[in-house]
Design an enzyme around this catalytic site. Structure first.
Site, PDB file in Angstrom:
ATOM      1  N   GLU A   1       0.633  -1.211  -0.027  1.00  0.00           N
ATOM      2  CA  GLU A   1       0.018  -0.047  -0.035  1.00  0.00           C
ATOM      3  C   GLU A   1       0.894   1.262   0.104  1.00  0.00           C
ATOM      4  O   GLU A   1       1.668   1.385   0.600  1.00  0.00           O
ATOM      5  CB  GLU A   1      -0.833   0.018   1.325  1.00  0.00           C
ATOM      6  CG  GLU A   1      -1.843   1.093   1.161  1.00  0.00           C
ATOM      7  CD  GLU A   1      -2.858   0.844   2.506  1.00  0.00           C
ATOM      8  OE1 GLU A   1      -3.137   0.101   2.993  1.00  0.00           O
ATOM      9  OE2 GLU A   1      -3.558   2.171   2.799  1.00  0.00           O
TER      10      GLU A   1
ATOM     11  N   HIS B   1      -2.072  10.183  -0.309  1.00  0.00           N
ATOM     12  CA  HIS B   1      -1.871   9.001  -1.160  1.00  0.00           C
ATOM     13  C   HIS B   1      -1.636   9.478  -2.507  1.00  0.00           C
ATOM     14  O   HIS B   1      -1.326   8.461  -3.358  1.00  0.00           O
ATOM     15  CB  HIS B   1      -3.192   8.213  -1.209  1.00  0.00           C
ATOM     16  CG  HIS B   1      -3.180   7.252   0.224  1.00  0.00           C
ATOM     17  ND1 HIS B   1      -3.214   7.656   1.306  1.00  0.00           N
ATOM     18  CD2 HIS B   1      -3.379   6.013  -0.003  1.00  0.00           C
ATOM     19  CE1 HIS B   1      -3.463   6.502   2.033  1.00  0.00           C
ATOM     20  NE2 HIS B   1      -3.513   5.418   1.344  1.00  0.00           N
TER      21      HIS B   1
END
Ligand code: NAD
Length: 451
Positions: A98, A394
């Protein structure tokens, strides 16, 4: 003249003091440059750098670890830098797919080392095994008889693992619990084992499997399950962060306002299991990545941690936050069953190397690092959540992932990603459009742009 003896500086100690996990600009290096930089922290041969980069595990070794092996499965391996825990610097390996986890952890660790402290403490490495006894002839008498045989049973358990006993560990206590179930009264015997530096599942399982039939005979009962419990609440790790809130300030909020919003976010998680689940997921983002990189059984830790989070009868956050004396204080407490011996610690080439890179920690020290990473990861996520939101952090890597999925590679992927970020539209279909347009443009066929 006063001849005061000069303070003698021991060269290795001096060198130790200078050893810092602060690697400015580490993120902007390429993979080989990062490995070279890491080599300044810990001596790495070219072969070892190559192993970390390309071959932490061979198929031949994997074939010894599990069944029906057809290959090895890759995961990105990074290192979290800037950590200083209990006044000691750490470079912490993290294996995780991730985006943003390693960056968030490293960035916050940098802020904390400049504006606060990180401390941690793990308790003894005690794991418990359970023996389930059903249909006891006389439960009360059985409890008395087992208690009477306690010393003999502990000695029998310890005969199964001389190594553990020689290291000061081994079975230390035995208790009996009566439970009422749908299948009637059962007796559950808990064997507490000090597993020293191991995770302990094999060690404990061997002991309880030996004790099972003996206990059944003593209790005049039938034995069913004999296995370790992953709710290892005698093996707790605690970590604490104390931070000057000023360093948390964002474009919109003052540092103290961010800290107050973090405390409110914690109170939300404490009152609502839907939020608590995601709060704890943020903690496990950091913890699992370290567990995987150090060859630990992350399923075991996950099982224990979530059971512990629900111990009050309601699922709750594993960390808590408060403001005290003008500081933001965060604390975490959770059961951590890790091992630095046994399991795959010697078999897995990458794990063996990464444990060395961490300075061959004891189980206790690794538990402290793991708990601290969980806390820092959690605070990093909360900070983003209560300020600009999670997505902004992100964005860059996520956009690159989307660009790659759409077929772009190398610099083209970066260009596609940057354009999507600028437009605020990070989507697969948009990446395809931009890519097609770029290809058409390169082929001198601009009328096909965007088709
Ligand atoms: P292990 O049996 O491979 O190693 C532990 C043994 O190493 C000890 O029993 C001891 O004899 C020896 N040892 C040598 N030096 C030691 C030291 N300094 N400290 C402690 N022991 C030392 O491994 P384990 O830790 O007993 O079991 C871990 C494995 O069990 C993991 O791979 C896990 O995935 C697996 N497992 C987990 C579960 C579960 O969690 N429910 C169930 C079954 C198996």
């Amino acid at each position: 003249m006063d001849h005061q003896p000069k303070a003698k500086i021991d060269p290795p100690a001096e060198k130790k003091m200078l050893r810092t996990s602060r690697f400015p600009g580490f993120y902007s290096l390429d993979v080989w440059e990062r490995l070279d930089k890491l080599g300044e922290w810990f001596p790495l041969s070219t072969k070892e750098k190559w192993i970390l980069k390309n071959e932490t595990l061979t198929a031949e070794k994997a074939d010894v670890m599990i069944e029906n092996v057809i290959g090895v499965f890759g995961l990105p391996l990074g290192v979290a830098v800037n950590f200083r825990i209990n006044d000691k610097d750490y470079v912490i390996p993290m294996a995780v797919e991730e985006t943003s986890i390693v960056a968030a952890c490293s960035n916050l660790a940098k802020l904390i080392r400049e504006h606060g402290t990180l401390s941690a403490r793990a308790s003894h490495a005690v794991m418990e095994g359970q023996v389930q006894l059903v249909n006891p002839h006389d439960p009360d008498q059985a409890i008395k008889d087992i208690a009477e045989a306690k010393d003999r049973l502990i000695a029998l358990a310890n005969k199964q693992d001389r190594t553990l006993v020689s290291l000061g560990g081994g079975a230390k206590d035995l208790t009996v619990h009566r439970i009422e179930t749908e299948s009637g009264t059962m007796l559950v015997v808990h064997l507490a084992v000090d597993v020293v530096d191991a995770m302990g599942a094999n060690a404990v399982n061997t002991m309880v499997e030996t004790l099972g039939p003996v206990l059944a005979e003593i209790a005049k009962a039938e034995v069913v399950c004999q296995i370790i419990s992953n709710l290892c609440d005698k093996s707790l790790a605690r970590a604490k962060v104390v931070l000057d809130p000023e360093c948390l300030k964002s474009k919109t909020f003052s540092g103290m306002a961010v800290a107050e919003r973090i405390v409110k976010a914690y109170h939300f998680a404490d009152a609502d299991p839907y939020r608590a689940a995601t709060h704890n997921k943020g903690i496990m983002n950091g913890i699992d990545a370290v567990l995987i990189a150090t060859g630990n059984d992350w399923r075991a830790v996950e099982a224990g941690v979530h059971a512990y989070a629900a111990r009050s009868g309601r699922y709750r956050p594993l960390s808590k936050y408060r403001i005290e004396g003008g500081k933001l204080i965060g604390e975490i407490e959770l059961p951590i069953a890790v091992g630095v011996v046994g399991g795959v610690s010697k078999l897995h080439t990458g794990v063996e190397l990464l444990l060395r890179l961490m300075g061959l920690p004891s189980r206790r020290e690794l538990s402290e690092v793991v708990a601290t990473v969980g806390l820092v990861q959690n605070l990093a996520a909360l900070r983003a959540l209560v300020t600009e939101g999670i997505q902004e952090g992100h964005m860059t890597l996520h956009a690159r992932n989307v660009a790659y999925s759409a077929g772009a590679i190398g610099d083209i992927a970066i260009t596609v990603a940057n354009q999507m970020i600028q437009e605020g539209r990070i989507r697969f279909d948009r990446a395809r459009e931009i890519l097609k347009k770029m290809i058409a443009h390169k082929q001198g066929n601009p009328e096909n742009d965007g088709q």
